[in-house]
Design a protein around this motif. Structure first.
Motif, PDB file in Angstrom:
ATOM      1  N   GLN A 662       0.830  -1.209   0.000  1.00 43.46           N
ATOM      2  CA  GLN A 662       0.000   0.000   0.000  1.00 43.46           C
ATOM      3  C   GLN A 662       0.862   1.256   0.000  1.00 43.46           C
ATOM      4  O   GLN A 662       0.509   2.260  -0.614  1.00 43.46           O
ATOM      5  CB  GLN A 662      -0.925   0.004   1.216  1.00 43.46           C
ATOM      6  N   GLN A 663       2.012   1.206   0.710  1.00 44.09           N
ATOM      7  CA  GLN A 663       2.917   2.350   0.677  1.00 44.09           C
ATOM      8  C   GLN A 663       3.427   2.607  -0.738  1.00 44.09           C
ATOM      9  O   GLN A 663       3.678   3.746  -1.120  1.00 44.09           O
ATOM     10  CB  GLN A 663       4.095   2.115   1.631  1.00 44.09           C
ATOM     11  N   PHE A 664       3.598   1.547  -1.518  1.00 40.76           N
ATOM     12  CA  PHE A 664       3.992   1.696  -2.918  1.00 40.76           C
ATOM     13  C   PHE A 664       2.830   2.194  -3.786  1.00 40.76           C
ATOM     14  O   PHE A 664       3.031   2.492  -4.956  1.00 40.76           O
ATOM     15  CB  PHE A 664       4.494   0.353  -3.470  1.00 40.76           C
ATOM     16  N   GLY A 665       1.605   2.250  -3.210  1.00 41.07           N
ATOM     17  CA  GLY A 665       0.434   2.644  -3.989  1.00 41.07           C
ATOM     18  C   GLY A 665      -0.114   1.517  -4.827  1.00 41.07           C
ATOM     19  O   GLY A 665      -0.851   1.748  -5.788  1.00 41.07           O
ATOM     20  N   GLY A 666       0.231   0.285  -4.465  1.00 43.61           N
ATOM     21  CA  GLY A 666      -0.190  -0.854  -5.257  1.00 43.61           C
ATOM     22  C   GLY A 666      -1.183  -1.734  -4.531  1.00 43.61           C
ATOM     23  O   GLY A 666      -1.749  -1.360  -3.494  1.00 43.61           O
ATOM     24  N   THR A 667      -1.414  -2.919  -5.115  1.00 46.95           N
ATOM     25  CA  THR A 667      -2.371  -3.882  -4.541  1.00 46.95           C
ATOM     26  C   THR A 667      -1.708  -5.251  -4.483  1.00 46.95           C
ATOM     27  O   THR A 667      -0.794  -5.567  -5.269  1.00 46.95           O
ATOM     28  CB  THR A 667      -3.645  -3.970  -5.393  1.00 46.95           C
ATOM     29  N   ILE A 668      -2.176  -6.076  -3.554  1.00 45.81           N
ATOM     30  CA  ILE A 668      -1.696  -7.452  -3.426  1.00 45.81           C
ATOM     31  C   ILE A 668      -2.903  -8.369  -3.366  1.00 45.81           C
ATOM     32  O   ILE A 668      -3.870  -8.103  -2.630  1.00 45.81           O
ATOM     33  CB  ILE A 668      -0.792  -7.616  -2.178  1.00 45.81           C
ATOM     34  N   GLN A 669      -2.884  -9.421  -4.190  1.00 40.31           N
ATOM     35  CA  GLN A 669      -3.985 -10.385  -4.242  1.00 40.31           C
ATOM     36  C   GLN A 669      -3.409 -11.792  -4.136  1.00 40.31           C
ATOM     37  O   GLN A 669      -2.363 -12.099  -4.730  1.00 40.31           O
ATOM     38  CB  GLN A 669      -4.772 -10.243  -5.542  1.00 40.31           C
ATOM     39  N   THR A 678      -0.296 -21.926  -4.133  1.00 41.09           N
ATOM     40  CA  THR A 678      -0.740 -20.545  -3.877  1.00 41.09           C
ATOM     41  C   THR A 678      -0.062 -19.608  -4.876  1.00 41.09           C
ATOM     42  O   THR A 678       1.113 -19.817  -5.230  1.00 41.09           O
ATOM     43  CB  THR A 678      -0.380 -20.118  -2.453  1.00 41.09           C
ATOM     44  N   PHE A 679      -0.817 -18.591  -5.292  1.00 43.00           N
ATOM     45  CA  PHE A 679      -0.282 -17.613  -6.250  1.00 43.00           C
ATOM     46  C   PHE A 679      -0.525 -16.206  -5.679  1.00 43.00           C
ATOM     47  O   PHE A 679      -1.668 -15.826  -5.393  1.00 43.00           O
ATOM     48  CB  PHE A 679      -0.985 -17.757  -7.599  1.00 43.00           C
ATOM     49  N   VAL A 680       0.565 -15.438  -5.484  1.00 42.44           N
ATOM     50  CA  VAL A 680       0.489 -14.074  -4.948  1.00 42.44           C
ATOM     51  C   VAL A 680       0.869 -13.097  -6.065  1.00 42.44           C
ATOM     52  O   VAL A 680       1.954 -13.247  -6.661  1.00 42.44           O
ATOM     53  CB  VAL A 680       1.422 -13.888  -3.740  1.00 42.44           C
ATOM     54  N   GLU A 681      -0.021 -12.127  -6.313  1.00 41.80           N
ATOM     55  CA  GLU A 681       0.232 -11.148  -7.385  1.00 41.80           C
ATOM     56  C   GLU A 681       0.262  -9.737  -6.784  1.00 41.80           C
ATOM     57  O   GLU A 681      -0.670  -9.325  -6.100  1.00 41.80           O
ATOM     58  CB  GLU A 681      -0.851 -11.222  -8.459  1.00 41.80           C
ATOM     59  N   ILE A 682       1.350  -9.038  -7.064  1.00 47.17           N
ATOM     60  CA  ILE A 682       1.516  -7.650  -6.598  1.00 47.17           C
ATOM     61  C   ILE A 682       1.522  -6.738  -7.820  1.00 47.17           C
ATOM     62  O   ILE A 682       2.288  -6.981  -8.769  1.00 47.17           O
ATOM     63  CB  ILE A 682       2.829  -7.496  -5.806  1.00 47.17           C
ATOM     64  N   ARG A 683       0.667  -5.680  -7.782  1.00 46.57           N
ATOM     65  CA  ARG A 683       0.627  -4.694  -8.870  1.00 46.57           C
ATOM     66  C   ARG A 683       1.040  -3.338  -8.313  1.00 46.57           C
ATOM     67  O   ARG A 683       0.417  -2.838  -7.380  1.00 46.57           O
ATOM     68  CB  ARG A 683      -0.773  -4.604  -9.472  1.00 46.57           C
ATOM     69  N   ILE A 684       2.081  -2.775  -8.913  1.00 50.03           N
ATOM     70  CA  ILE A 684       2.584  -1.469  -8.468  1.00 50.03           C
ATOM     71  C   ILE A 684       2.552  -0.504  -9.653  1.00 50.03           C
ATOM     72  O   ILE A 684       3.221  -0.765 -10.667  1.00 50.03           O
ATOM     73  CB  ILE A 684       4.024  -1.589  -7.926  1.00 50.03           C
ATOM     74  N   PRO A 685       1.749   0.567  -9.549  1.00 50.10           N
ATOM     75  CA  PRO A 685       1.771   1.570 -10.624  1.00 50.10           C
ATOM     76  C   PRO A 685       3.049   2.395 -10.542  1.00 50.10           C
ATOM     77  O   PRO A 685       3.234   3.187  -9.623  1.00 50.10           O
ATOM     78  CB  PRO A 685       0.527   2.419 -10.343  1.00 50.10           C
ATOM     79  N   ILE A 686       3.932   2.193 -11.501  1.00 51.74           N
ATOM     80  CA  ILE A 686       5.252   2.824 -11.438  1.00 51.74           C
ATOM     81  C   ILE A 686       5.138   4.343 -11.512  1.00 51.74           C
ATOM     82  O   ILE A 686       5.836   5.066 -10.812  1.00 51.74           O
ATOM     83  CB  ILE A 686       6.160   2.274 -12.568  1.00 51.74           C
ATOM     84  N   GLN A 687       4.216   4.847 -12.334  1.00 50.12           N
ATOM     85  CA  GLN A 687       4.065   6.301 -12.431  1.00 50.12           C
ATOM     86  C   GLN A 687       3.671   6.883 -11.082  1.00 50.12           C
ATOM     87  O   GLN A 687       4.180   7.921 -10.667  1.00 50.12           O
ATOM     88  CB  GLN A 687       3.013   6.648 -13.479  1.00 50.12           C
TER      89      GLN A 687
END
Length: 695
Positions: A662-669, A678-687
Motif C-alpha cells: 500500500q505504501q507503494f500505492g499498489g495492490t496485493i492479491q 498458492t499464487f500471490v500477485e503484486i501490482r505497483i503503478p510505477i508512475q
C-alpha cells in the motif's frame, strides 16, 4: 412606486384590514353618489331647460299674438272707406284694445293728419312728425313697422306700431301707440320660483321687462352666463328677446342637499364599517400577533407557554399546529444542543484536525487541534499552502478534480514541539448537505506518528522473526566459506612452515584467491543480513528489480536447496528502474518466499515472475505447495494470524506485506487452492510511485 409598495407591505395586517374595509365600504358609495350626482345634474339641467323653453315659447307666442291681434284690428280699420273712418270708429278701436292709447293717421310724408288719444287732446300739431327716422325707413319697405320702446307722459313704456294703406292714390299710414304694461305685468307675474327670473330685451339690448324691477331699462348682454341655467327666445317681427335664467347654485340645491345627505350616509356607513373592520382586524390579527410574539421567543430560545385560543376556525387550527410545532422544536432544540455539546467534545477530543474548505481552497472553520497545528493567523491562506506547502492546488485533490475517486489520502509532515517531526494523514471528504460559502469539503488531518512508529516496529519485528527462523541457514551459509578459508589457510601455513620448495608464486596466488573469494562471499552474506535486519523508515531511491530479487533470494537460498525445491525466476527486460524503497520490497519478497517454502512437505517449484502491463509492474510469487484452506483465506492479512506452530511464525508476514505494498500505492492479491498451491500477485503503478517520490 417601489417605496410605496414596500411601505404597504410593511404595515400590520390590522391596518390593512381597516383600510380595506373602509375602502370597500365608502369607495363604492362615493363612486355611485358621484355618478348619480353628475347624471342627476345633467338630467336636472335638461329638464329645467325644457321647462324654460316651454315657458318662453308660450310667452313669446302670447306676445306675438297680442301684437298680431293689434295689427289685425289696424288692418280692419284701414279697409274702411274715408266716410266710415270717423271719430266713432277711432273710439271703437280704442275700446276694443285696452293697450292702445293713441291712434294717428299720417300722410305720405309721415306727418300727422288726425289723432285720437285716450289721455290727451285730439289735436295734431302743425307738421308734426310721428315716425322716428329708423321707423320711417322701415315703414317704406315693410307691411308692419315696430317702433322703439318709449315712455309716455305717465312714465309708462309704450311702443308705436304702424301699417301703410292707400287713400286717394296716396300711401298713408295708420299708427297706434301701444302700452306695454300688460306684457310687462305678464312677465312679472310668471315667476316659477324664488330663484329663477324672466326678462324681455328689445332690439337695442335694453331690458324692457324684468321680474326684478331694479334691472329695468338697463342694457344687458343676450349671452347666457355659465353660472346660470338659461334659454332665450327671439320674438319674430318685434326683434325682441325673451330670456329665462336660473342660477345653478339654486337649481342644483336639491341635488347638493341630496349629495350632502349621501355623504353623511357614507360617513356613517364608513364609521360603522371602520368599527366592524377594527373588530375584524383585532379578531383576525390578535392570534397572528400572539403567534408572532411566540415565534420571536422561539427564535431567541426563550421559554413560553402554549398559546390559548378559543376559536376553532382556521386560525384556531393554526395556533394548535403552532403549539405542537413549537413543542417539537423545543424538544429537538434541546436534543440538538445536547448533540452539539457531544459533538464539540468529540471534535475537541478526537485527536484529529478538522476543517471546512470552500471550492476556492479557503478554510472557513477549524477545530482547536487544527488551529494549533496550522496557526489560526494563517486562515486566509489556501489549504494547499497551509497543508501541502505548495504554490498551487494539488492535482490528485477532489476539490481540483471533483470527479476523482478516493479522498486525496496522503501523508504530510509538520515540525512539532521541540523540533520533532510528526507524521499526519491528510484526507478530504465532500459534504452532501452543505451551506454555500461555509465550506463544501471536510479536511481531516490525523496524527499517525505513533502509528507509523508501531508499524515500523512491527516490520522490524517481522524482520527479526524472519532472521531468527533463518538463523541456521545463515550459519550454514557462512560456515561453508569459512571452512574453505580455514582449509586453504592451514594448508598454506603448513607448506610455508615446512619449507615446501614446490610452493611457487602462482600456487601462492591460487591459495590467496580462494581465501579472498570465500571472504567476499561471507561479506556479501553478512551484508545482506545486516541490510535486511537494519531498522529504517521509508527511504525513496531508485529500485533495480532484478538486484532486489537476487538479494532476497540469497537470504533463503540455503533453505530452498535444503528442501530440494526448484526456484524459477522470469524477468521482463522492459522493466525500468523505478522509485521506491528497495529494502521494503526485499522484505515483501523474503516473507512471500518463506511462506512458499513453508508450504511444502515434499519437493516442488517456486516461481518468481515480473512483467510490465501498461504502466503497472506485475510481480508474482507462485508455489506448488499445499495451498491455503478456504476457511482461513479471509484472515490471512490479519495481524498475528498464523497456522504455523509456535516458533515457526509470528503472523505478521502477510500483514506487513500488505502495508508495504500500500505504501507503494499498489495492490496485493492471493489466490490459492488447497493441495494445488498458492499464487500471490503484486501490482505497483510505477508512475504513481514516481509521483510519490516527487511529492
Amino acid at each position: 412606486m417601489k417605496i410605496v409598495t414596500n411601505w404597504i407591505y410593511s404595515q400590520p395586517i390590522r391596518n390593512k384590514v381597516l383600510v380595506f374595509g373602509i375602502l370597500m365600504s365608502s369607495l363604492p358609495l362615493i363612486l355611485l353618489s358621484y355618478y348619480y350626482f353628475i347624471h342627476a345634474k345633467g338630467d336636472l339641467e335638461k329638464r329645467i331647460n325644457e321647462k324654460q323653453i316651454l315657458i318662453l315659447n308660450n310667452l313669446s307666442a302670447e306676445i306675438k299674438l297680442e301684437m298680431d291681434q293689434t295689427f289685425q284690428k289696424m288692418q280692419m280699420f284701414t279697409i274702411m272707406n274715408q266716410t266710415e273712418r270717423n271719430n266713432r270708429a277711432f273710439y271703437e278701436l280704442l275700446q276694443q284694445s285696452d293697450s292702445i292709447e293713441e291712434i294717428v293717421i299720417t300722410n305720405h310724408q309721415g306727418l300727422v293728419e288726425k289723432r285720437i288719444s285716450r289721455y290727451s287732446l285730439n289735436l295734431a300739431k302743425k307738421d308734426e312728425r310721428w315716425y322716428t327716422d329708423d321707423m320711417w325707413y322701415r315703414f317704406q319697405t315693410k307691411e308692419r313697422t315696430y317702433g322703439n320702446v318709449e315712455f309716455n307722459s305717465f312714465g309708462q313704456p309704450v311702443m308705436k306700431l304702424a301699417i301703410p294703406f292707400f287713400e286717394n292714390g296716396q300711401r298713408k299710414g295708420l299708427g297706434v301707440v301701444v302700452q306695454l304694461q300688460k306684457i310687462i305685468g305678464k312677465i312679472s307675474s310668471l315667476r316659477q320660483d324664488h330663484s329663477s327670473y324672466l326678462y324681455l330685451m328689445d332690439n337695442r339690448g335694453k331690458v324692457i321687462a324684468h321680474q326684478d324691477y331694479s334691472k329695468l331699462w338697463q342694457k344687458h348682454s343676450d349671452l347666457i352666463d355659465n353660472s346660470v341655467i338659461g334659454v332665450k327666445e327671439k320674438i319674430q317681427g318685434l326683434d325682441w328677446t325673451l330670456v329665462m335664467e336660473q342660477p345653478k347654485s339654486s337649481a342644483y340645491e336639491p341635488i347638493d342637499k341630496m349629495m350632502q345627505n349621501g355623504l353623511t350616509v357614507v360617513a356613517i356607513a364608513t364609521l360603522m364599517v371602520s368599527l366592524i373592520s377594527i373588530y375584524a382586524g383585532l379578531y383576525f390579527t390578535k392570534p397572528i400577533i400572539q403567534l408572532d410574539k411566540a415565534m420571536r421567543k422561539l427564535k431567541f430560545g426563550e421559554k413560553f407557554e402554549p398559546l390559548k385560543l378559543e376559536q376553532t376556525d382556521e386560525l384556531g387550527m393554526l395556533v394548535h399546529s403552532f403549539n405542537n410545532m413549537s413543542k417539537e422544536l423545543q424538544e429537538k432544540s434541546l436534543r440538538l444542543n445536547q448533540e452539539k455539546e457531544r459533538l464539540n467534545l468529540v471534535l475537541s477530543g478526537i485527536g484529529a484536525g478538522l476543517g471546512l474548505v470552500r471550492n476556492d481552497y479557503k478554510i472557513t472553520w477549524m477545530n482547536p487541534l487544527l488551529k494549533e497545528l496550522l496557526q489560526e493567523k494563517q486562515l486566509q491562506l489556501p489549504c494547499y499552502t497551509l497543508v501541502g506547502a505548495s504554490n498551487g492546488p494539488c492535482e490528485d485533490c477532489m476539490i481540483t478534480c471533483p470527479g476523482i475517486s478516493g479522498n486525496a489520502d496522503k501523508l504530510i509532515t509538520f515540525e512539532g514541539a521541540g523540533g520533532r517531526k510528526r507524521i499526519y494523514r491528510h484526507r478530504v471528504f465532500p459534504l452532501n448537505n452543505k451551506i454555500e460559502g461555509e465550506g463544501e469539503y471536510l479536511l481531516f488531518i490525523e496524527d499517525i506518528t505513533e502509528q507509523k512508529e508501531i508499524e515500523e516496529k512491527i516490520v522490524q519485528t517481522d524482520k527479526l522473526a524472519a532472521l531468527g527462523l533463518m538463523a541456521s541457514s545463515f550459519a550454514h551459509e557462512v560456515n561453508n566459506p569459512l571452512t574453505t578459508i580455514n582449509v586453504y589457510a592451514e594448508d598454506l601455513l603448513d607448506r610455508v612452515i615446512s619449507g615446501d620448495k614446490s610452493l611457487d608464486q602462482d600456487e601462492m596466488a591460487h591459495y590467496m584467491k580462494k581465501i579472498k573469494d570465500n571472504t567476499t562471499r561471507c561479506k556479501k552474506i553478512t551484508g545482506n543480513l545486516l541490510n535486511f535486519s537494519r531498522k529504517t523508515s521509508w527511504s525513496q531511491s531508485s529500485i533495480h528489480l532484478k538486484e532486489t530479487v537476487q538479494d532476497a533470494i540469497s537470504l533463503v537460498e540455503h533453505t530452498i536447496k535444503k528442501k530440494n525445491l526448484t526456484l524459477k525466476v522470469e524477468f521482463d527486460p522492459a522493466i525500468p528502474a523505478f522509485s521506491g524503497d528497495s529494502l521494503k520490497l526485499m522484505q515483501v519478497l523474503v516473507n512471500l518466499l518463506n511462506n512458499a517454502i513453508d508450504s511444502f512437505k515434499k519437493e516442488g517449484t517456486i516461481t518468481i515472475k515480473a512483467i510490465m502491463e501498461n504502466t503497472n509492474l506485475v510481480l508474482s510469487v507462485g508455489d506448488t505447495g499445499e495451498g491455503i484452506p478456504e476457511k482461513i483465506r479471509s484472515k490471512i492479512f490479519d495481524p498475528f494470524f498464523t497456522t504455523k506452530p509456535v516458533g515457526k511464525g509470528t503472523g505478521l508476514g502477510l500483514s506487513v506485506c500488505y502495508g508495504i505494498v500500500q505504501q507503494f500505492g499498489g495492490t496485493i492479491q492471493i489466490t490459492s487452492e488447497q493441495g494445488a498451491g498458492t499464487f500471490v500477485e503484486i501490482r505497483i503503478p510505477i508512475q504513481k510511485v514516481a509521483l510519490k517520490e516527487a511529492n
